[in-house]
Design a protein around this motif. Structure first.
Motif, PDB file in Angstrom:
ATOM      1  N   ALA A  95       0.839  -1.205   0.000  1.00  0.00           N
ATOM      2  CA  ALA A  95       0.000   0.000   0.000  1.00  0.00           C
ATOM      3  C   ALA A  95       0.875   1.257   0.000  1.00  0.00           C
ATOM      4  O   ALA A  95       0.546   2.254  -0.650  1.00  0.00           O
ATOM      5  CB  ALA A  95      -0.936  -0.009   1.200  1.00  0.00           C
ATOM      6  N   MET A  96       1.994   1.205   0.740  1.00  0.00           N
ATOM      7  CA  MET A  96       2.915   2.343   0.771  1.00  0.00           C
ATOM      8  C   MET A  96       3.580   2.547  -0.590  1.00  0.00           C
ATOM      9  O   MET A  96       3.723   3.676  -1.067  1.00  0.00           O
ATOM     10  CB  MET A  96       3.968   2.130   1.855  1.00  0.00           C
ATOM     11  CG  MET A  96       3.410   2.216   3.256  1.00  0.00           C
ATOM     12  SD  MET A  96       4.686   1.984   4.503  1.00  0.00           S
ATOM     13  CE  MET A  96       3.725   2.190   5.997  1.00  0.00           C
ATOM     14  N   ILE A  97       3.972   1.443  -1.226  1.00  0.00           N
ATOM     15  CA  ILE A  97       4.537   1.538  -2.578  1.00  0.00           C
ATOM     16  C   ILE A  97       3.497   2.128  -3.525  1.00  0.00           C
ATOM     17  O   ILE A  97       3.798   2.996  -4.354  1.00  0.00           O
ATOM     18  CB  ILE A  97       4.991   0.149  -3.067  1.00  0.00           C
ATOM     19  CG1 ILE A  97       6.170  -0.350  -2.234  1.00  0.00           C
ATOM     20  CG2 ILE A  97       5.364   0.196  -4.549  1.00  0.00           C
ATOM     21  CD1 ILE A  97       6.579  -1.778  -2.525  1.00  0.00           C
ATOM     22  N   SER A  98       2.263   1.652  -3.389  1.00  0.00           N
ATOM     23  CA  SER A  98       1.166   2.161  -4.200  1.00  0.00           C
ATOM     24  C   SER A  98       0.997   3.667  -4.005  1.00  0.00           C
ATOM     25  O   SER A  98       0.793   4.411  -4.973  1.00  0.00           O
ATOM     26  CB  SER A  98      -0.127   1.430  -3.819  1.00  0.00           C
ATOM     27  OG  SER A  98      -1.239   1.960  -4.490  1.00  0.00           O
ATOM     28  N   GLY A  99       1.085   4.114  -2.742  1.00  0.00           N
ATOM     29  CA  GLY A  99       0.953   5.537  -2.453  1.00  0.00           C
ATOM     30  C   GLY A  99       2.052   6.359  -3.094  1.00  0.00           C
ATOM     31  O   GLY A  99       1.805   7.442  -3.651  1.00  0.00           O
ATOM     32  N   ILE A 100       3.285   5.849  -3.032  1.00  0.00           N
ATOM     33  CA  ILE A 100       4.420   6.559  -3.640  1.00  0.00           C
ATOM     34  C   ILE A 100       4.227   6.665  -5.152  1.00  0.00           C
ATOM     35  O   ILE A 100       4.403   7.734  -5.753  1.00  0.00           O
ATOM     36  CB  ILE A 100       5.744   5.842  -3.300  1.00  0.00           C
ATOM     37  CG1 ILE A 100       6.047   5.970  -1.799  1.00  0.00           C
ATOM     38  CG2 ILE A 100       6.897   6.419  -4.118  1.00  0.00           C
ATOM     39  CD1 ILE A 100       7.191   5.100  -1.328  1.00  0.00           C
ATOM     40  N   LEU A 101       3.848   5.548  -5.781  1.00  0.00           N
ATOM     41  CA  LEU A 101       3.641   5.545  -7.236  1.00  0.00           C
ATOM     42  C   LEU A 101       2.477   6.445  -7.635  1.00  0.00           C
ATOM     43  O   LEU A 101       2.579   7.223  -8.585  1.00  0.00           O
ATOM     44  CB  LEU A 101       3.393   4.112  -7.722  1.00  0.00           C
ATOM     45  CG  LEU A 101       4.570   3.147  -7.622  1.00  0.00           C
ATOM     46  CD1 LEU A 101       4.138   1.729  -7.999  1.00  0.00           C
ATOM     47  CD2 LEU A 101       5.718   3.595  -8.521  1.00  0.00           C
TER      48      LEU A 101
END
Length: 411
Positions: A352-358
């Motif tokens: 989810a954090m990776i998703s937020g960054i992207l």
């Protein structure tokens, strides 16, 4: 009278109140950390400095979720690790602003303390979910959905309270102390539920793999983590780019607070209805329906020219997200052995954090170049790609010789 008593016993039993309290306490505390960017701005940090700190916090959180989730699986008790993480993160977060007066020679120490706080606070989301889901499975007296709406309700109420505090104080500095204070009931419940530890603790078989070692061998989980990252794009970039959509439509970001509360409250009915849906059509079909609804919301936001459609879209995305959370935690438990579930759920938080960054980085470029419509098209495409991977991963897994998980066990 009997119907009222039956309703109360079914929805507000002792176990539901206790484990619902766990999620309510966590999400109230977590809502304080969401305001960190605003608090940094109030302390005088520039947009570049704030963005850098928030990005660093996300990176630290991604790594921490995997490592601390693995530790929880090694210990066999997410509850114990939640207590440990609560204490460390609360203390570090409260000490941060003491050193964060911009211009002083030691403000970097305050930033370091915030990053240490993130190291221990970020995994608490997955650990609390894993802890409650494990208790629901073992005790059989409640289901996860009937506790998760406590979290949605407390998150929405906490945001209302924070808005009132901000109106009175004129800043968001209280967030550094609210987090620790709201962790106190979480720690109290962790101590109280120690009596359930004999039932809920996962005892590993001798020489069996656990945690990260077990996860990397799990084809269905690895495929789901990719799907989860892509499907989470609409939620994880929503607050950022909804602001720009509101500026396009009404020339102000003023409605965003009301919309956030609406979205949070909309999760509550779907958390309960999703259990019925899973029983009716199955876990995988329910997950697919959720992804389709996420795509519909992106089309609605793309087409919105007034606040009416935006209000409907925010209600629908909140309603859909409630079902998404229930499907996600059940799916992860269906494809993962008990010895690796804390790690698996924590890795979902990392994704989810990776998703937020992207979502924020790619969305920022697209919005600046083409307007918010490009961002909503991008998110819709990501969800449709996730749906495609989700549909084909089981047939491919069969061909590769991986046994299909017993999804019906998660009804």
């Amino acid at each position: 009278m009997n119907k009222v008593r039956s309703f109360l016993q079914e929805n507000f039993s002792h176990d539901i109140m206790v484990y619902g309290g766990v999620l309510a306490a966590f999400w109230a505390a977590y809502s304080a950390m969401v305001l960190m960017a605003a608090a940094l701005a109030d302390l005088g940090f520039s947009p570049t400095q704030t963005g850098t700190i928030m990005s660093a916090r996300s990176i630290v959180g991604m790594v921490a979720c995997a490592l601390i989730g693995n530790l929880a699986d090694r210990v066999g008790s997410p509850r114990k690790i939640v207590m440990f993480c609560s204490v460390i993160s609360a203390v570090m977060y409260a000490l941060g602003p003491v050193f964060m007066s911009v211009g002083s020679g030691i403000w970097t120490l305050g930033v370091l303390l915030i990053l240490i706080a993130a190291l221990f606070a970020s995994p608490m989301h997955g650990l609390c979910d894993s802890w409650v889901m494990r208790a629901a499975e073992v005790k059989g007296s409640f289901n996860y959905a009937k506790t998760r709406y406590f979290g949605s309700f407390s998150y929405a109420v906490a945001n209302i309270v924070y808005a009132l505090i901000n109106r009175y104080t004129g800043n968001h500095n209280f967030t550094f102390y609210a987090f620790g204070l709201l962790c106190l009931p979480l720690m109290a419940l962790a101590v109280y539920t120690k009596r359930d530890e004999k039932e809920t603790r996962v005892v590993r078989k001798e020489k069996s793999s656990f945690g990260l070692r077990s996860v990397v061998k799990n084809y269905y989980l690895l495929m789901f983590l990719i799907c989860y990252c892509l499907a989470s794009m609409p939620m994880n970039g929503l607050t950022t780019f909804l602001s720009y959509k509101l500026i396009e439509v009404v020339g102000s970001t003023a409605p965003i607070g009301v919309l956030s509360v609406l979205r949070s409250f909309a999760e509550i009915p779907s958390l309960l209805l999703c259990v019925w849906l899973i029983k009716k059509i199955g876990l995988r079909k329910s997950m697919g329906l959720v992804m389709i609804l996420f795509t519909v919301v992106q089309v609605m936001l793309l087409a919105a020219r007034g606040m009416g459609l935006i209000y409907i879209a925010l209600f629908l995305i909140g309603f859909t997200n409630g079902g998404y959370m229930v499907c996600q935690i059940r799916y992860v438990h269906a494809v993962t052995e008990p010895e690796a579930r804390a790690t698996a759920v924590s890795l979902c938080v990392s994704m989810a954090m990776i998703s937020g960054i992207l979502a924020n980085s790619i969305g920022g470029v697209l919005t600046e170049a083409f307007g918010t419509g490009a961002y909503f098209i991008f998110c819709g495409a990501c969800v449709l790609l996730s749906l495609l991977i989700f549909i084909i991963n089981v047939p491919i897994g069969k061909r590769l010789g991986f046994p299909v998980p017993e999804f019906k066990s998660q009804i």
